[in-house]
Design an enzyme around this catalytic site. Structure first.
Site, PDB file in Angstrom:
ATOM      1  N   HIS A 160      -9.561   2.546   0.809  1.00 32.64           N
ATOM      2  CA  HIS A 160      -8.122   2.279   0.745  1.00 32.64           C
ATOM      3  C   HIS A 160      -7.779   1.756  -0.651  1.00 32.64           C
ATOM      4  O   HIS A 160      -8.087   0.608  -0.980  1.00 32.64           O
ATOM      5  CB  HIS A 160      -7.747   1.259   1.823  1.00 32.64           C
TER       6      HIS A 160
ATOM      7  N   CYS B 123       0.794  -1.230   0.000  1.00 34.48           N
ATOM      8  CA  CYS B 123       0.000   0.000   0.000  1.00 34.48           C
ATOM      9  C   CYS B 123       0.827   1.280   0.000  1.00 34.48           C
ATOM     10  O   CYS B 123       0.262   2.363  -0.103  1.00 34.48           O
ATOM     11  CB  CYS B 123      -0.966  -0.019   1.163  1.00 34.48           C
TER      12      CYS B 123
ATOM     13  N   HIS C 119      -1.844   8.210   6.558  1.00 32.85           N
ATOM     14  CA  HIS C 119      -2.181   6.935   5.907  1.00 32.85           C
ATOM     15  C   HIS C 119      -3.592   6.544   6.350  1.00 32.85           C
ATOM     16  O   HIS C 119      -4.391   6.137   5.520  1.00 32.85           O
ATOM     17  CB  HIS C 119      -1.146   5.871   6.270  1.00 32.85           C
TER      18      HIS C 119
HETATM   19  C1  LIG Z   1      -4.124  -7.339  10.296  1.00 25.51           C
HETATM   20  C2  LIG Z   1      -4.462  -7.137  11.774  1.00 25.51           C
HETATM   21  C3  LIG Z   1      -5.959  -6.692  11.872  1.00 25.51           C
HETATM   22  C4  LIG Z   1      -4.278  -8.445  12.482  1.00 25.51           C
HETATM   23  O1  LIG Z   1      -4.364  -8.269  13.880  1.00 25.51           O
HETATM   24  P1  LIG Z   1      -4.620  -9.476  14.900  1.00 25.51           P
HETATM   25  O2  LIG Z   1      -4.228  -9.068  16.266  1.00 25.51           O
HETATM   26  O3  LIG Z   1      -5.996  -9.961  14.701  1.00 25.51           O
HETATM   27  O4  LIG Z   1      -3.523 -10.516  14.414  1.00 25.51           O
HETATM   28  P2  LIG Z   1      -3.543 -12.074  14.283  1.00 25.51           P
HETATM   29  O5  LIG Z   1      -2.103 -12.423  14.271  1.00 25.51           O
HETATM   30  O6  LIG Z   1      -4.420 -12.702  15.321  1.00 25.51           O
HETATM   31  O7  LIG Z   1      -4.140 -12.356  12.822  1.00 25.51           O
HETATM   32  C5  LIG Z   1      -5.528 -12.365  12.534  1.00 25.51           C
HETATM   33  C6  LIG Z   1      -5.856 -13.575  11.666  1.00 25.51           C
HETATM   34  O8  LIG Z   1      -5.088 -13.489  10.464  1.00 25.51           O
HETATM   35  C7  LIG Z   1      -4.315 -14.666  10.274  1.00 25.51           C
HETATM   36  N1  LIG Z   1      -3.068 -14.301   9.655  1.00 25.51           N
HETATM   37  C8  LIG Z   1      -2.178 -13.416  10.127  1.00 25.51           C
HETATM   38  N2  LIG Z   1      -1.152 -13.296   9.270  1.00 25.51           N
HETATM   39  C9  LIG Z   1      -1.395 -14.151   8.264  1.00 25.51           C
HETATM   40  C10 LIG Z   1      -0.720 -14.512   7.085  1.00 25.51           C
HETATM   41  N3  LIG Z   1       0.445 -13.957   6.774  1.00 25.51           N
HETATM   42  N4  LIG Z   1      -1.296 -15.414   6.268  1.00 25.51           N
HETATM   43  C11 LIG Z   1      -2.485 -15.970   6.577  1.00 25.51           C
HETATM   44  N5  LIG Z   1      -3.172 -15.659   7.681  1.00 25.51           N
HETATM   45  C12 LIG Z   1      -2.636 -14.790   8.513  1.00 25.51           C
HETATM   46  C13 LIG Z   1      -4.110 -15.200  11.683  1.00 25.51           C
HETATM   47  O9  LIG Z   1      -3.877 -16.595  11.659  1.00 25.51           O
HETATM   48  C14 LIG Z   1      -5.454 -14.894  12.319  1.00 25.51           C
HETATM   49  O10 LIG Z   1      -6.419 -15.838  11.888  1.00 25.51           O
HETATM   50  P3  LIG Z   1      -7.470 -16.493  12.892  1.00 25.51           P
HETATM   51  O11 LIG Z   1      -8.289 -15.328  13.397  1.00 25.51           O
HETATM   52  O12 LIG Z   1      -8.247 -17.426  12.038  1.00 25.51           O
HETATM   53  O13 LIG Z   1      -6.659 -17.154  13.947  1.00 25.51           O
HETATM   54  C15 LIG Z   1      -3.562  -6.051  12.407  1.00 25.51           C
HETATM   55  O14 LIG Z   1      -2.214  -6.456  12.451  1.00 25.51           O
HETATM   56  C16 LIG Z   1      -3.640  -4.778  11.647  1.00 25.51           C
HETATM   57  O15 LIG Z   1      -4.568  -3.975  11.796  1.00 25.51           O
HETATM   58  N6  LIG Z   1      -2.667  -4.573  10.728  1.00 25.51           N
HETATM   59  C17 LIG Z   1      -2.755  -3.527   9.677  1.00 25.51           C
HETATM   60  C18 LIG Z   1      -2.437  -2.199  10.221  1.00 25.51           C
HETATM   61  C19 LIG Z   1      -2.504  -1.194   9.079  1.00 25.51           C
HETATM   62  O16 LIG Z   1      -3.581  -0.757   8.668  1.00 25.51           O
HETATM   63  N7  LIG Z   1      -1.352  -0.831   8.645  1.00 25.51           N
HETATM   64  C20 LIG Z   1      -1.255   0.116   7.549  1.00 25.51           C
HETATM   65  C21 LIG Z   1      -0.278  -0.349   6.551  1.00 25.51           C
HETATM   66  S1  LIG Z   1      -0.801  -1.823   5.765  1.00 25.51           S
HETATM   67  C22 LIG Z   1      -1.836  -1.378   4.502  1.00 25.51           C
HETATM   68  O17 LIG Z   1      -2.122  -0.226   4.324  1.00 25.51           O
HETATM   69  C23 LIG Z   1      -2.335  -2.438   3.632  1.00 25.51           C
HETATM   70  C24 LIG Z   1      -1.342  -3.074   2.720  1.00 25.51           C
HETATM   71  O18 LIG Z   1      -0.171  -2.779   2.731  1.00 25.51           O
HETATM   72  O19 LIG Z   1      -1.808  -3.928   1.902  1.00 25.51           O
END
Ligand SMILES: CC(C)(COP(=O)(O)OP(=O)(O)OC[C@H]1O[C@@H](n2cnc3c(N)ncnc32)[C@H](O)[C@@H]1OP(=O)(O)O)[C@@H](O)C(=O)NCCC(=O)NCCSC(=O)CC(=O)O
Length: 393
Positions: A322, A152, A285
């Site tokens: 987004h 992103c 962002h």
């Molecule tokens: C993605 C999140 C919501 C995840 O938070 P959580 O605390 O729930 O984390 P978690 O580890 O329990 O993961 C949630 C679920 O995803 C699964 N999971 C995690 N990583 C995974 C991967 N690499 N492949 C497959 N599944 C995956 C986990 O097993 C879990 O599944 P299950 O629930 O089944 O056990 C958070 O980290 C977040 O908000 N990140 C993004 C922040 C953001 O907006 N950043 C901006 C830049 S990124 C951006 O703008 C987008 C981009 O770049 O594309």
């Protein structure tokens, strides 16, 4: 010291095709809740997406260089054409033009569709690089075509690297931007991560629960001030500086300390020869995920201190969603418009501001005291990027 200026803009978002549509849509706060996507193949709990109506898609080729042109490539190609038209750029064998395009998943939807719609007689290769190559071919640009998949923040990197190429004398003109469109795989990933808000994207709201993905493209034309002056090109704004960093922390979660995103902001300010006090507005962002908005707020507070509460933010994703790899380019395009007009459009109102995000999101049109803004763009992989945009000449 080379002064890099922005001489052309092109945009596509759910607000329509063209920079005027973006500008009007922001000024009128044409908020609309994201539409459920009409894709029975998606099978996800949050099937929401922002997309341009089909009838608004620009006319374009079905293929370029023998490769399929899907919606992402089409929007990128059209944005590049808009940008070069507004920059009054005409092909010239003595001018080196380089193309840099960022995207997360590009036109992967073309391949995804084969599973439900049937495989074509002759399978087609759908690479990420095809947009940059198609744009370069369309413009007759032989100064290099580069594709960046830094998720992103990809188009932020495209702009920063393009500006550096100009400053280093490696090219004369850069067409840089990004693109994204609907992809089942991307939507499924965001669903699986729990990173989508079923109520719509609500950056910096106490009850925000995730992002809403969206289609879009943005392209800008960059060149040195001297080059623009020599060919009589319109100077829309200046790209004063950029900074980047990597969290090295987690694939999808930002480092909660915000150390590296603050470092990217400071690096951009240093590159611009500016201080935090020079910043008149911010385009964050602001993805609407709990973690991004909290971490970005921490980092902005680290860099701007108490003044953060007084610097107006414009939260573009609250309006257009987004747009992934296009989001940084569209945010910079918006910042250029703000520098030109001298005011920020009203934000989509935040129902309940999060006390953990001490930011100023005016719901009214806000006059700017000066013409210098910071744009932030972050990505999975911890790829952080900040850019400084300022009024022209
Ligand atoms: C993605 C999140 C919501 C995840 O938070 P959580 O605390 O729930 O984390 P978690 O580890 O329990 O993961 C949630 C679920 O995803 C699964 N999971 C995690 N990583 C995974 C991967 N690499 N492949 C497959 N599944 C995956 C986990 O097993 C879990 O599944 P299950 O629930 O089944 O056990 C958070 O980290 C977040 O908000 N990140 C993004 C922040 C953001 O907006 N950043 C901006 C830049 S990124 C951006 O703008 C987008 C981009 O770049 O594309």
């Amino acid at each position: 010291m080379v002064d890099v200026v922005i001489t052309g803009l092109g945009a596509a978002s759910r607000l329509g095709i063209g920079v005027d549509a973006l500008s009007r849509g922001m000024a009128e706060v044409r908020y609309a809740p994201p539409e459920p996507i009409a894709d029975p193949g998606a099978r996800v709990p949050v099937p929401l997406f922002y997309r341009l109506p089909d009838e608004q898609l620009p006319p374009g080729p079905d293929e370029a260089l023998g490769l399929p042109v899907g919606r992402a490539n089409l929007l990128a190609l059209d944005s590049a054409r808009q940008a070069t038209r507004s920059a009054r750029l005409v092909p010239d064998p003595d001018t080196r033009v380089s193309v840099l395009i960022g995207s997360s998943v590009a036109d992967v939807h073309v391949v995804e569709r084969w599973r439900t719609d049937g495989y074509p007689q002759r399978s087609r290769w759908v690479p990420v690089f095809s947009a940059a190559s198609a744009i370069a071919a369309d413009l007759g640009a032989d100064g290099g075509a580069v594709s960046l998949s830094n998720a992103c923040s990809g188009s932020g990197y495209a702009l920063a690297i393009g500006a550096d190429m100009i400053a280093a004398g490696e090219t004369d003109v850069v067409v840089a931007g990004g693109m994204e469109t609907y992809s089942r795989v991307a939507l499924a990933c965001f669903n699986r991560l729990g990173a989508l808000d079923p109520n719509g994207i609500r950056p910096f709201d106490r009850h925000r629960a995730g992002s809403i993905l969206a289609e879009g493209a943005g392209c800008l034309v960059l060149e040195s001030a001297e080059h623009a002056h020599r060919r009589g090109a319109p100077v829309l704004a200046r790209l004063l500086g950029s900074g980047w960093s990597c969290d090295g922390h987690h694939a999808t979660a930002p480092d909660p300390t915000g150390t590296q995103i603050a470092r990217a902001m400071r690096a951009a300010l240093d590159d611009a020869g500016a201080t935090p006090d020079d910043i008149d507005f911010l385009v964050p962002h602001g993805t609407g995920t709990e973690r991004n908005d909290a971490t970005e707020s921490v980092a902005m507070a680290t860099v701007f201190g108490d003044r953060l509460a007084k610097i107006p933010l414009y939260s573009l994703k609250a309006l257009i969603g987004h747009t992934g790899g296009a989001s940084a380019a569209l945010a910079v395009a918006a910042a250029v418009l703000f520098c030109q007009q001298g005011w920020l459009p009203p934000n989509v109102p935040v129902a309940e501001p999060d006390p953990d995000c001490p930011v100023l999101l005016p719901a009214d049109r806000t006059p700017l005291p000066g013409r210098t803004g910071m744009v932030n763009a972050y990505a999975f992989g911890g790829n952080n990027m900040s850019l400084i945009v300022a009024g022209g000449e």
